[in-house]
Design a protein around this motif. Structure first.
Motif, PDB file in Angstrom:
ATOM      1  N   GLU A 138       4.945  -2.550   5.521  1.00 50.48           N
ATOM      2  CA  GLU A 138       5.938  -2.496   4.450  1.00 50.48           C
ATOM      3  C   GLU A 138       5.278  -2.317   3.084  1.00 50.48           C
ATOM      4  N   GLU A 139       4.169  -3.036   2.854  1.00 50.49           N
ATOM      5  CA  GLU A 139       3.474  -2.876   1.580  1.00 50.49           C
ATOM      6  C   GLU A 139       2.864  -1.485   1.480  1.00 50.49           C
ATOM      7  N   LYS A 140       2.382  -0.961   2.604  1.00 55.70           N
ATOM      8  CA  LYS A 140       1.802   0.384   2.573  1.00 55.70           C
ATOM      9  C   LYS A 140       2.862   1.413   2.189  1.00 55.70           C
ATOM     10  N   LEU A 141       4.078   1.256   2.703  1.00 56.35           N
ATOM     11  CA  LEU A 141       5.157   2.162   2.322  1.00 56.35           C
ATOM     12  C   LEU A 141       5.506   2.006   0.846  1.00 56.35           C
ATOM     13  N   THR A 142       5.506   0.766   0.370  1.00 56.75           N
ATOM     14  CA  THR A 142       5.766   0.521  -1.048  1.00 56.75           C
ATOM     15  C   THR A 142       4.710   1.208  -1.906  1.00 56.75           C
TER      16      THR A 142
ATOM     17  N   ARG B  34      10.640  13.788   4.211  1.00 57.60           N
ATOM     18  CA  ARG B  34      10.472  12.959   5.404  1.00 57.60           C
ATOM     19  C   ARG B  34       9.474  11.835   5.118  1.00 57.60           C
ATOM     20  N   ARG B  35       9.782  10.640   5.595  1.00 58.63           N
ATOM     21  CA  ARG B  35       8.888   9.501   5.413  1.00 58.63           C
ATOM     22  C   ARG B  35       7.686   9.615   6.364  1.00 58.63           C
ATOM     23  N   PRO B  36       6.591   8.947   6.061  1.00 62.56           N
ATOM     24  CA  PRO B  36       5.417   9.001   6.934  1.00 62.56           C
ATOM     25  C   PRO B  36       5.705   8.407   8.314  1.00 62.56           C
ATOM     26  N   THR B  37       5.136   9.030   9.341  1.00 69.82           N
ATOM     27  CA  THR B  37       5.249   8.494  10.696  1.00 69.82           C
ATOM     28  C   THR B  37       4.223   7.389  10.882  1.00 69.82           C
ATOM     29  N   ARG B  38       4.333   6.670  11.992  1.00 72.49           N
ATOM     30  CA  ARG B  38       3.373   5.610  12.281  1.00 72.49           C
ATOM     31  C   ARG B  38       1.955   6.184  12.379  1.00 72.49           C
TER      32      ARG B  38
END
Length: 216
Positions: A120-124, A142-146
Motif C-alpha cells: 500500500e505504501e509502495k502504491l502511495t 492502468r495501475r501497476p501489476t503485482r
C-alpha cells in the motif's frame, strides 16, 4: 505535514551567502513540489555517483523509485544518500563578469533511505511520483501489476535534515561599476510544456485528456 522550521545541522548550515537560506519548512515543500527531477548522490566503489531520478513527496517523506536492478538504488539502500532539487529561474547579467550570477531555488536533503516493502505504501509512493510528473494520470492509466511492483524499488527519505537556498533579484555590482554603460539585469528562464504528441498506435479519435491539455 510538519510545520516545524528546519533545524540546520553541520552539513546543512550555509557557509556562504547565508542570507539566501530559508528555514521555514513550507519553503522546502515549495521547492520540491515545483520540481520533477531530483539528483540522487551516492558513493559507488569509493567514487561519487549522481543520478537524475524521478521523485514525489507525500507529507514529510520524499520517495524515489527505479528498477530493482538499478545500481544506484541498491547502493542507496545500504547507507546514507544526498538528494538535491534545483530550479534555474534567471541568468543574472552584471556589469562585471565577476558579479554575474543566477537566480535559483534549491533544496538539499540528507537521509538514510528506507526501502518501501509494504504494497500500500509502495502504491502511495508511486502515485506521488506519477502525480509529480503528470497530475491526473494516475486516475486514467492502468495501475501497476503485482509483477511490476516486485520489479520496482522504492526508497523513502525523511525530510528532517534539509537545507533550502534561494537567490532572486538584480545583479550586485561594485558601486564604481554602476557608472559603466553596460547593460545589466536578469534574463528570466522558464520551463514550458509543448503541444502533446500522440503515440503512433493511439486509437483513432482518442482525445487528449484535460489534465494533459491544460498543462500547456
Amino acid at each position: 505535514m510538519s510545520t516545524v522550521d528546519l533545524s540546520p545541522t553541520a552539513r546543512t548550515r550555509l557557509g556562504r551567502a547565508r542570507e539566501r537560506g530559508r528555514l521555514d519548512r513550507p519553503a522546502l515543500y515549495e521547492v520540491l513540489d515545483a520540481g520533477m527531477i531530483c539528483h540522487l548522490g551516492v558513493v559507488a566503489d569509493g567514487a561519487p555517483m549522481v543520478i537524475p531520478t524521478g521523485y514525489g513527496r507525500h507529507g514529510d517523506t520524499l520517495y524515489v523509485h527505479g528498477s530493482t536492478g538499478a545500481k544506484s538504488l541498491r547502493i542507496a539502500e545500504a547507507g546514507e544518500i544526498c538528494v538535491t532539487v534545483t530550479h534555474l529561474d534567471g541568468i543574472v547579467l552584471a556589469r562585471s563578469i565577476f558579479h554575474h550570477s543566477v537566480n535559483y531555488r534549491s533544496a538539499m536533503i540528507y537521509a538514510v533511505p528506507r526501502p518501501v516493502e509494504d504494497p500500500e505504501e509502495k502504491l502511495t509512493a508511486l502515485r506521488a511520483v506519477s502525480e509529480r510528473l503528470a497530475p491526473g494520470q494516475w486516475d486514467v492509466a492502468r495501475r501497476p501489476t503485482r509483477r511490476e511492483l516486485a520489479a520496482t524499488a522504492v526508497l523513502a527519505l525523511s525530510l528532517e535534515e534539509a537545507s533550502v537556498k534561494i537567490r532572486q533579484g538584480p545583479p550586485n555590482d561594485d558601486e564604481e561599476d554602476y557608472a559603466m554603460d553596460v547593460w545589466a539585469g536578469v534574463l528570466p528562464v522558464r520551463q514550458t510544456f509543448g503541444e502533446p504528441v500522440p503515440d503512433a498506435r493511439l486509437h483513432e479519435g482518442t482525445p487528449v485528456p484535460d489534465h494533459i491539455r491544460h498543462r500547456r
